[in-house]
Scaffold this motif. Structure first.
Motif, PDB file in Angstrom:
ATOM      1  N   ALA A  55       6.076   1.478 -11.032  1.00 44.15           N
ATOM      2  CA  ALA A  55       5.409   1.963 -10.064  1.00 44.15           C
ATOM      3  C   ALA A  55       4.541   3.074 -10.255  1.00 44.15           C
ATOM      4  O   ALA A  55       4.132   3.064 -11.608  1.00 44.15           O
ATOM      5  CB  ALA A  55       6.435   2.416  -8.899  1.00 44.15           C
ATOM      6  N   PRO A  56       4.152   4.048  -9.535  1.00 37.26           N
ATOM      7  CA  PRO A  56       2.766   4.792 -10.030  1.00 37.26           C
ATOM      8  C   PRO A  56       3.259   5.450 -11.119  1.00 37.26           C
ATOM      9  O   PRO A  56       4.255   5.915 -11.642  1.00 37.26           O
ATOM     10  CB  PRO A  56       2.690   6.069  -8.561  1.00 37.26           C
ATOM     11  CG  PRO A  56       3.192   5.085  -7.581  1.00 37.26           C
ATOM     12  CD  PRO A  56       4.489   4.120  -8.097  1.00 37.26           C
ATOM     13  N   ASP A  57       1.986   5.699 -12.008  1.00 36.02           N
ATOM     14  CA  ASP A  57       2.001   6.235 -13.390  1.00 36.02           C
ATOM     15  C   ASP A  57       2.310   7.585 -13.031  1.00 36.02           C
ATOM     16  O   ASP A  57       2.721   8.300 -14.079  1.00 36.02           O
ATOM     17  CB  ASP A  57       0.638   6.272 -14.033  1.00 36.02           C
ATOM     18  CG  ASP A  57       0.288   4.690 -14.318  1.00 36.02           C
ATOM     19  OD1 ASP A  57       0.793   3.746 -14.037  1.00 36.02           O
ATOM     20  OD2 ASP A  57      -0.836   4.747 -14.884  1.00 36.02           O
ATOM     21  N   PHE A  58       2.170   8.235 -11.880  1.00 34.52           N
ATOM     22  CA  PHE A  58       2.336   9.715 -11.747  1.00 34.52           C
ATOM     23  C   PHE A  58       4.020  10.045 -11.755  1.00 34.52           C
ATOM     24  O   PHE A  58       4.073  11.094 -12.042  1.00 34.52           O
ATOM     25  CB  PHE A  58       1.825   9.927 -10.258  1.00 34.52           C
ATOM     26  CG  PHE A  58       0.543  10.439 -10.051  1.00 34.52           C
ATOM     27  CD1 PHE A  58      -0.203  10.847 -10.892  1.00 34.52           C
ATOM     28  CD2 PHE A  58      -0.062   9.841  -8.687  1.00 34.52           C
ATOM     29  CE1 PHE A  58      -1.703  10.713 -10.953  1.00 34.52           C
ATOM     30  CE2 PHE A  58      -1.455  10.235  -8.379  1.00 34.52           C
ATOM     31  CZ  PHE A  58      -1.980  10.629  -9.605  1.00 34.52           C
ATOM     32  N   ALA A  86       3.013  -1.856  -6.378  1.00 38.97           N
ATOM     33  CA  ALA A  86       3.837  -0.708  -5.639  1.00 38.97           C
ATOM     34  C   ALA A  86       5.349  -1.283  -5.873  1.00 38.97           C
ATOM     35  O   ALA A  86       5.723  -1.786  -7.032  1.00 38.97           O
ATOM     36  CB  ALA A  86       3.401  -0.834  -4.152  1.00 38.97           C
ATOM     37  N   GLY A  87       6.117  -0.927  -4.814  1.00 41.17           N
ATOM     38  CA  GLY A  87       7.373  -1.232  -4.991  1.00 41.17           C
ATOM     39  C   GLY A  87       7.978  -2.607  -5.433  1.00 41.17           C
ATOM     40  O   GLY A  87       9.193  -2.929  -6.003  1.00 41.17           O
ATOM     41  N   ALA A 125       5.925  12.020  -4.164  1.00 37.67           N
ATOM     42  CA  ALA A 125       4.997  11.147  -4.775  1.00 37.67           C
ATOM     43  C   ALA A 125       4.514   9.906  -3.650  1.00 37.67           C
ATOM     44  O   ALA A 125       3.617   9.253  -3.683  1.00 37.67           O
ATOM     45  CB  ALA A 125       5.378  10.442  -6.029  1.00 37.67           C
ATOM     46  N   LEU A 126       5.818   9.475  -2.821  1.00 39.74           N
ATOM     47  CA  LEU A 126       5.669   8.531  -2.003  1.00 39.74           C
ATOM     48  C   LEU A 126       5.253   9.155  -0.572  1.00 39.74           C
ATOM     49  O   LEU A 126       5.256   8.288   0.195  1.00 39.74           O
ATOM     50  CB  LEU A 126       6.859   7.679  -2.074  1.00 39.74           C
ATOM     51  CG  LEU A 126       7.418   7.167  -3.294  1.00 39.74           C
ATOM     52  CD1 LEU A 126       8.669   6.423  -3.162  1.00 39.74           C
ATOM     53  CD2 LEU A 126       6.428   5.948  -3.663  1.00 39.74           C
ATOM     54  N   PRO A 129      -1.164  11.142   1.290  1.00 31.30           N
ATOM     55  CA  PRO A 129      -1.599  12.503   1.235  1.00 31.30           C
ATOM     56  C   PRO A 129      -2.346  12.873   2.736  1.00 31.30           C
ATOM     57  O   PRO A 129      -2.897  12.263   3.380  1.00 31.30           O
ATOM     58  CB  PRO A 129      -2.721  12.506   0.260  1.00 31.30           C
ATOM     59  CG  PRO A 129      -3.095  10.818   0.240  1.00 31.30           C
ATOM     60  CD  PRO A 129      -1.815  10.110   0.675  1.00 31.30           C
TER      61      PRO A 129
END
Lengths: 389, 352
Positions: A55-58, A86-87, A125-126, A129
């Motif tokens: 999932a996200p690199d973050f 995504a998931g 993170a999920l 924004p």
């Protein structure tokens, strides 16, 4: 021209827990991949290509971690491919890897998916924004709670269904030595009494945040035949598909997403399944919040719309039921996000290979692995069987 | 293998900073131009695959909003790679090999401008041993350039000639960001930026997007008078740790070129994803290109280097030349990671 046959010939996973402080990300994926290779009776040099999903690199603070992980995954000098859907990515990763074999490009492919959630903060993170989107999502639970409430109202489901699912999955997880949560003292009442996080989702009906990885070794027909002749049952991929739909769109039904239904229909068609309830022996379904079990039972055609909760209430999805669901304990026991989909796909393969230990369903010959992601908008599924398609 | 071709390619003009639109709005013209050039809509596409990275957008799952804009309704067969669009094209090519769909849309995009790109790219490195030192991407490339110079395989003059040739070629490319006509001696007169690299040895920082339509067999012939057939495609990776590899060669490019069959015929045109001048010299050697081969007539990554997009643009540039009939056989190359860590090579041909 047709697709080459492909089968799972090796499966490995890590011991999942809240914090795997004993290993780096590279160590984590190495642990799962090493076990998958050992299961396949292969070494790193046998592998033609590696596919990595997460999932996200973050989450771990590493941009394009496949670059970092080339060494740990024995991929130097080989093709290495990175998927991010995504998931659902754990499932998508296994499917992309299997297609490399079905397309005739490779013979033996290692697929690995992971997440080290302890090195991130998934809740934030999920959260989408601000100010462009509503700031009240507060993670996946906040996003999905209204969908669940909508399901409960539409289906007229009684309040205790989610608690029944949570109890079942947590009890199943006790049989799985790799599961993150082993709650020996869990009861229906302890779930009912747990804190309400996102009404109607209680704390005990919510997936944990896990560190973990899963790997599968996929082989072409000749590779799988060789394993079978050696007494190692391959899990033949009888059908696999992915579907995506928009996050925000007036046409969408997030309780019964069309993408999920079309994806399942595609998989069933490939596998020659006309009645999934009859033709599939057990299923690992992506259930991060308990109410998603009845919702997905309907989306996947195991129950008519509005009827999924009755399967739960009647015990159909219990280990000793007619259609066991989430034998491993599922996402409710173990959720390394990027790996969660592949764990579902891997458990389905373990079942038809007869290697699921205490969570083995007797005589399982055909099993489904399911993953979803994003805002219930990305779907990846496969059906594996002990018989060649 | 099934015959698969690039039948359409479109890119947005490369710009240092696209401020007036977001990533999605920046991308859409590329997608819609690529489709309309072959009289298609998203409904005609069998499989969609995109390439991007969350790190440049600064938001997790950034590709989701882009997909929404492409219009995935009714639900579509779709995937995403957190890599350059060249790898998204590879996934689409594999999907087309399965024989279930005949067309694919590949798109990619990134805005590098909001952040400090060389510093953002340090997050690609080992987070325990190297990342904390924050070695930026230009300094790492300089390390590689120094190794190449000291090996005696290249000179600063040859590097300067690559810069001069690429920027001059870019004057004919309406999408280029950086184009000029100056002699190599002018480049050599520049101060070092990070020795031995001068500013002209380095790529610009670019925002941009690109899209490709792939089609198989007769579907390609229906859409294009002269499809750019993919005759070989392969990609390879090496260790990330710079001490684990000989930086003066690109072993992964050499292997990918061999598997893709670069040497099986003459090469009319090559588009190499070489962000730094010395990297073109390394790649030419690894690909076995003849000295007189036409390399980077678009100006290459030295003229525009949109992250996640520059690799797919190389494929599109080669395909365009084949479809236009100005080349019969071409090589496209894409790279990822520090100092040419991961490389993809694609051979395309026209017929008739």
């Amino acid at each position: 021209m047709g697709k080459e046959r492909v089968a799972v010939v090796g499966i490995g996973q890590t011991k999942h827990q809240a914090t795997r402080g004993d290993v780096s990300v590279a160590g984590l994926v190495r642990e799962a991949a090493s076990r998958a290779l050992a299961d396949a009776q292969m070494t790193w040099t046998d592998i033609d290509a590696v596919v990595v999903g997460k999932a996200p690199d973050f989450f771990e603070g590493v941009m394009m971690p496949e670059l970092l992980l080339a060494d740990a995954l024995g991929a130097s000098g080989k093709p290495l491919f990175r998927v991010h859907t995504a998931g659902s990515v754990g499932g998508s990763t296994a499917i992309v890897a299997s297609q490399l074999i079905q397309a005739g490009v490779h013979q033996k492919v290692l697929a690995v998916a992971f997440e080290k959630q302890s090195e991130s903060e998934a809740m934030w993170a999920l959260s989408l924004p601000i100010p462009f989107t509503p700031p009240l999502h507060a993670g996946a639970g906040g996003y999905f709670a209204p969908h669940i409430r909508s399901y409960i109202r539409r289906a007229g489901a009684p309040d205790h269904i989610g608690m029944l699912v949570a109890l079942k999955d947590r009890q199943n997880g006790l049989k799985n030595p790799y599961a993150h949560l082993h709650e020996h003292d869990i009861t229906f009442d302890s779930i009912k009494d747990s804190m309400m996080l996102w009404d109607p989702v209680r704390y005990a009906e919510t997936c944990p945040s896990s560190d973990g990885a899963c790997a599968v070794v996929l082989g072409s027909e000749s590779v799988a035949d060789a394993a079978a002749s050696d007494g190692r049952q391959p899990a033949w991929v009888q059908g696999a598909a992915m579907r995506s739909e928009p996050t925000l769109s007036a046409e969408r039904d997030t309780v019964l997403p069309l993408g999920g239904a079309l994806c399942a229909a595609d998989v069933y068609k490939q596998a020659g399944i006309t009645d999934p309830r009859r033709d599939i022996d057990c299923a690992e379904i992506y259930v991060p919040f308990s109410w998603f079990e009845p919702m997905w039972l309907e989306n996947l055609g195991f129950a008519e719309p509005g009827e999924g909760w009755k399967m739960v209430e009647d015990g159909v999805t219990a280990m000793d039921g007619d259609l066991p669901v989430n034998m491993s304990g599922g996402v409710l026991c173990t959720n390394p996000i990027g790996a969660s989909g592949m764990l579902r796909f891997g458990e389905a393969a373990m079942q038809v290979r007869g290697q699921a230990g205490d969570h083995q369903v007797d005589g399982a010959r055909r099993a489904m692995g399911h993953a979803y992601g994003g805002g219930s908008q990305f779907f990846a599924m496969w059906v594996v069987g002990s018989e060649k398609p | 293998m099934r015959d698969v071709a690039v039948v359409s390619f479109a890119q947005t003009p490369a710009r240092r900073r696209v401020q007036e639109v977001n990533e999605v709005e920046m991308l859409m013209p590329a997608v819609h131009t690529a489709l309309s050039q072959v009289d298609m809509t998203i409904d005609d596409i069998g499989f969609t695959c995109s390439g991007s990275t969350d790190y440049l957008a600064g938001v997790g799952f950034s590709f989701v909003s882009t997909l929404d804009a492409v219009g995935p309704w009714p639900p579509i067969q779709e995937s995403h790679v957190e890599m350059d669009g060249a790898w998204a094209l590879y996934e689409a090519w594999v999907k087309l090999q399965l024989g279930e769909v005949d067309t694919a849309l590949v798109y990619c995009y990134a805005k590098s401008s909001p952040g400090d790109l060389p510093m953002v790219l340090t997050r690609q490195l080992d987070p325990i041993t190297v990342g904390p030192l924050w070695p930026d991407s230009i300094s790492l490339a300089a390390l590689q350039a120094r190794a190449l110079l000291e090996s005696g395989k290249a000179t600063e003059e040859e590097m300067a000639e690559v810069a001069a040739r690429s920027r001059k070629a870019a004057m004919d490319n309406p999408n280029a960001q950086l184009a000029w006509d100056r002699p190599a001696s002018d480049v050599l007169a520049e101060e070092h930026l990070v020795a031995p690299l001068r500013r002209s040895d380095c790529p610009p920082i670019t925002d941009g997007a690109a899209a490709v339509v792939l089609a198989a067999g007769d579907a390609a012939r229906e859409r294009s008078d002269r499809p750019a057939w993919i005759r070989g495609i392969d990609h390879r990776i090496e260790p990330i740790h710079l001490g684990h590899r000989d930086l003066t060669v690109s072993e992964s490019t050499r292997t990918a070129a061999e598997k893709a069959g670069v040497a099986d015929g003459s090469v009319d045109v090559a588009e190499l994803h070489a962000p730094f001048t010395h990297q073109e010299l390394i790649l030419r050697e690894a690909l076995g290109l003849a000295d007189d081969a036409l390399v980077n007539p678009s100006g290459g990554a030295l003229a525009a280097n949109p992250m996640m997009t520059a690799g797919l643009i190389r494929m599109g540039e080669v395909a365009n030349r084949i479809s236009a009939g100005t080349a019969d056989r071409g090589v496209a190359h894409a790279t990822s990671g520090p100092c040419l860590q991961q490389n993809l090579v694609c051979v395309m041909e026209g017929e008739g």
